[in-house]
Design an enzyme around this catalytic site. Structure first.
Site, PDB file in Angstrom:
ATOM      1  N   ARG A  60      -7.800   5.392 -10.435  1.00 50.38           N
ATOM      2  CA  ARG A  60      -6.821   5.604  -9.389  1.00 50.38           C
ATOM      3  C   ARG A  60      -7.460   6.461  -8.305  1.00 50.38           C
ATOM      4  O   ARG A  60      -8.205   7.398  -8.600  1.00 50.38           O
ATOM      5  CB  ARG A  60      -5.564   6.294  -9.927  1.00 50.38           C
ATOM      6  CG  ARG A  60      -4.805   5.497 -10.969  1.00 50.38           C
ATOM      7  CD  ARG A  60      -4.308   4.155 -10.449  1.00 50.38           C
ATOM      8  NE  ARG A  60      -3.378   4.292  -9.360  1.00 50.38           N
ATOM      9  CZ  ARG A  60      -2.074   4.496  -9.513  1.00 50.38           C
ATOM     10  NH1 ARG A  60      -1.564   4.619 -10.711  1.00 50.38           N
ATOM     11  NH2 ARG A  60      -1.294   4.584  -8.463  1.00 50.38           N
ATOM     12  N   GLU A 117      -4.215   3.219   0.394  1.00 51.58           N
ATOM     13  CA  GLU A 117      -4.633   1.828   0.297  1.00 51.58           C
ATOM     14  C   GLU A 117      -3.698   0.988   1.174  1.00 51.58           C
ATOM     15  O   GLU A 117      -2.488   1.073   1.013  1.00 51.58           O
ATOM     16  CB  GLU A 117      -4.573   1.339  -1.156  1.00 51.58           C
ATOM     17  CG  GLU A 117      -5.599   2.004  -2.045  1.00 51.58           C
ATOM     18  CD  GLU A 117      -5.588   1.498  -3.477  1.00 51.58           C
ATOM     19  OE1 GLU A 117      -4.739   0.622  -3.800  1.00 51.58           O
ATOM     20  OE2 GLU A 117      -6.403   1.957  -4.279  1.00 51.58           O
ATOM     21  N   HIS A 173      -9.358  -2.670  -4.125  1.00 51.99           N
ATOM     22  CA  HIS A 173      -8.523  -2.592  -5.335  1.00 51.99           C
ATOM     23  C   HIS A 173      -8.369  -3.969  -5.993  1.00 51.99           C
ATOM     24  O   HIS A 173      -7.263  -4.508  -6.101  1.00 51.99           O
ATOM     25  CB  HIS A 173      -7.149  -2.003  -5.008  1.00 51.99           C
ATOM     26  CG  HIS A 173      -6.463  -1.444  -6.227  1.00 51.99           C
ATOM     27  ND1 HIS A 173      -5.526  -0.452  -6.156  1.00 51.99           N
ATOM     28  CD2 HIS A 173      -6.589  -1.735  -7.547  1.00 51.99           C
ATOM     29  CE1 HIS A 173      -5.073  -0.159  -7.376  1.00 51.99           C
ATOM     30  NE2 HIS A 173      -5.718  -0.936  -8.238  1.00 51.99           N
TER      31      HIS A 173
END
Length: 368
Positions: free
Chosen positions: A286, A315, A334
């Site tokens: 994370r 993000e 991601h």
């Protein structure tokens, strides 16, 4: 009471699109083969008591399809996150919520949903975006998707490690911009895995799966830091060590830990200063476990050699982020779980978490 077959069919449509196709509402009412309106009407009335589920994004169809067999499903039918105002409106009156990392499930959302909400299931391994304590106070079960994305994330972790250490991003850019010249013995050299010491912070499913994939590359030693010893450590020759030992002895440091109050920002100036000058830092867990300002300074000042990130804060990472100006930092959007099999499995598991949670049963993957 008489109900014409044509009117009944208009009520029992299998799929109806509402609000200019932004939402997909799925209802699977079953029409009896006979045309007696009384029998069909009874079946229609039965479907009206089906649990209501809200899905906050376009996801692999296996999940919505599974839910649609016994629930009325309303779905935000876009790839982009549902706006907060829409989430608060659409969650009202729902019995279950199928969400993603992008939705903050807090008191505001839970209050908007109402007291009938029984389940919150997130299509992710991480669940720090869900206020678990607030859910517990309301007797709402919380599900997540650990396990089904382990292999995909481990593969991506090793891919990112190799791409960073072998300077793949710089090489591709040289090909594309025409700076690739004659073969040069020292050009774009980077460290390999053969004989290296790899440190893994967080040695759960994903951390262990990463270690298994690294062994064939000929690594010399695998160190790991975790709250408890992994009983399977011997399978990969891993050794439990303190976090300081992992940071100071490893050529590669891989973050595979959950985001918790204890791990938030743990990779900071102090942590980077303990690493070797030739250390490469990889994060596929994370973004919040890293202090990105400190990472930028560590990379720019060559306190560490390089970094590879699949997760960031925020993000998407803004295009003017200082990290993107560095040749020794590789950033991915991601995509750790981005395989067809993994994402379909996540969608299905989220649906099964909801179905069992609605029955008041233990979910296949439930937050304790």
């Amino acid at each position: 009471m008489k109900l014409s077959l044509s009117r009944l069919l208009s009520h029992l449509c299998t799929v109806r699109v509402v609000t200019t196709c932004r939402y997909l509402s799925i209802s699977r009412g079953l029409l009896e083969t006979d045309t007696r309106s009384g029998g069909a009407l009874a079946r229609y009335i039965t479907t009206m008591s089906r649990p209501k589920v809200y899905i906050t994004r376009r996801v692999p169809e296996v999940g919505p399809r599974l839910l649609g067999e016994s629930c009325d499903v309303t779905q935000w039918n876009k790839d982009d996150p549902v706006p907060r105002v829409e989430l608060l409106k659409q969650v009202a009156g729902k019995d279950a919520l199928f969400c993603l990392l992008t939705e903050k499930i807090d008191d505001e959302v839970l209050d908007a949903a109402g007291p009938q909400l029984k389940v919150v299931a997130t299509m992710s391994v991480g669940y720090d975006h869900v206020d678990v304590d607030a859910c517990r106070k309301r007797n709402i079960s919380v599900g997540f998707t650990a396990g089904v994305l382990t292999n995909a994330t481990a593969e991506l972790t090793v891919t990112l490690l190799l791409a960073t250490s072998r300077r793949i991003r710089e090489g591709i850019r040289a090909v594309e911009n025409g700076t690739w010249g004659t073969w040069k013995p020292l050009w774009l050299c980077g460290p390999g895995l053969d004989g290296a010491t790899v440190g893994i912070v967080g040695f759960g499913r994903i951390g262990f799966a990463v270690a298994k994939r690294l062994v064939p590359f000929g690594v010399e030693k695998i160190l790991y830091s975790d709250a408890v010893r992994n009983p399977a450590e011997g399978e990969v020759g891993a050794e439990l060590a303190s976090i300081d030992e992992v940071l100071s002895r490893s050529d590669y440091i891989i973050a595979c830990c959950a985001l918790t109050p204890e791990t938030k920002g743990m990779f900071n100036k102090s942590a980077f200063s303990k690493m070797k000058k030739n250390a490469i830092f990889i994060n596929t867990s994370r973004g919040g476990v890293v202090n990105q300002e400190d990472l930028y300074e560590a990379l720019k000042s060559h306190t560490i050699l390089a970094a590879g990130l699949d997760v960031t804060v925020p993000e998407p990472l803004p295009t003017n982020s200082p990290l993107l100006s560095l040749d020794n930092c590789t950033v991915l959007p991601h995509i750790g779980s981005a395989t067809d099999k993994s994402r379909a499995g996540m969608s299905e598991l989220t649906a099964r978490n909801i179905l069992t949670g609605l029955k008041g049963e233990q979910m296949p993957c439930q937050v304790k």
